[in-house]
Design a protein around this motif. Structure first.
Motif, PDB file in Angstrom:
ATOM      1  N   GLY A 190      90.523  16.028  60.245  1.00 59.36           N
ATOM      2  CA  GLY A 190      90.337  15.815  58.635  1.00 59.36           C
ATOM      3  C   GLY A 190      91.590  15.200  57.984  1.00 59.36           C
ATOM      4  N   SER A 224      89.471  16.879  52.805  1.00 63.21           N
ATOM      5  CA  SER A 224      88.273  17.416  53.621  1.00 63.21           C
ATOM      6  C   SER A 224      88.521  17.784  55.166  1.00 63.21           C
ATOM      7  N   ASP A 241      87.319  19.332  59.160  1.00 65.58           N
ATOM      8  CA  ASP A 241      85.770  19.661  59.283  1.00 65.58           C
ATOM      9  C   ASP A 241      86.303  20.209  60.841  1.00 65.58           C
ATOM     10  N   ASP A 262      84.803  21.715  64.668  1.00 62.94           N
ATOM     11  CA  ASP A 262      83.982  21.967  65.097  1.00 62.94           C
ATOM     12  C   ASP A 262      84.161  22.496  66.916  1.00 62.94           C
ATOM     13  N   SER A 278      76.664  27.191  61.663  1.00 63.10           N
ATOM     14  CA  SER A 278      77.916  26.072  61.065  1.00 63.10           C
ATOM     15  C   SER A 278      79.740  27.123  60.853  1.00 63.10           C
ATOM     16  N   GLY A 291      85.065  23.080  54.260  1.00 57.68           N
ATOM     17  CA  GLY A 291      86.092  22.063  54.150  1.00 57.68           C
ATOM     18  C   GLY A 291      86.779  21.379  53.312  1.00 57.68           C
TER      19      GLY A 291
END
Length: 90
Positions: A10, A27, A29, A31, A38, A58
């Motif tokens: 991001g 923003s 993100d 993973d 989440s 985020g």
């Protein structure tokens, strides 16, 4: 098995200009393939020239303070902030 590394993507930087754009948005993100839940973001701070906030999703925002006007013509300053991501419910 311990969780693997978290991959962050991001917008990790932005710019503001005295007399121009005084807000930067972006923003982030994250993973982590070994976690089904989440990931939740946190972190906010007061810098010398602005205020940084990030939402749990985020989305971040930097708002310049009047102190930015104290920079001389052509002078620039850099501020860095630390954010954290943790496993949320999910």
């Amino acid at each position: 098995m311990p969780p693997g590394p978290i991959r962050v993507t991001g917008d990790s930087s932005g710019s503001v200009v005295d007399g121009g754009t005084t807000v930067a948005d972006g923003s982030l993100d994250a993973d982590e393939p070994d976690v089904a839940a989440s990931l939740v973001w946190s972190g906010s701070a007061e810098g010398a020239y602005g205020t940084f906030t990030i939402s749990p999703a985020g989305d971040w925002r930097y708002v310049a303070k009047p102190a930015i006007a104290k920079l001389d013509e052509g002078q620039s300053a850099e501020e860095s902030f630390v954010v954290t991501t943790t496993v949320g419910a999910g």
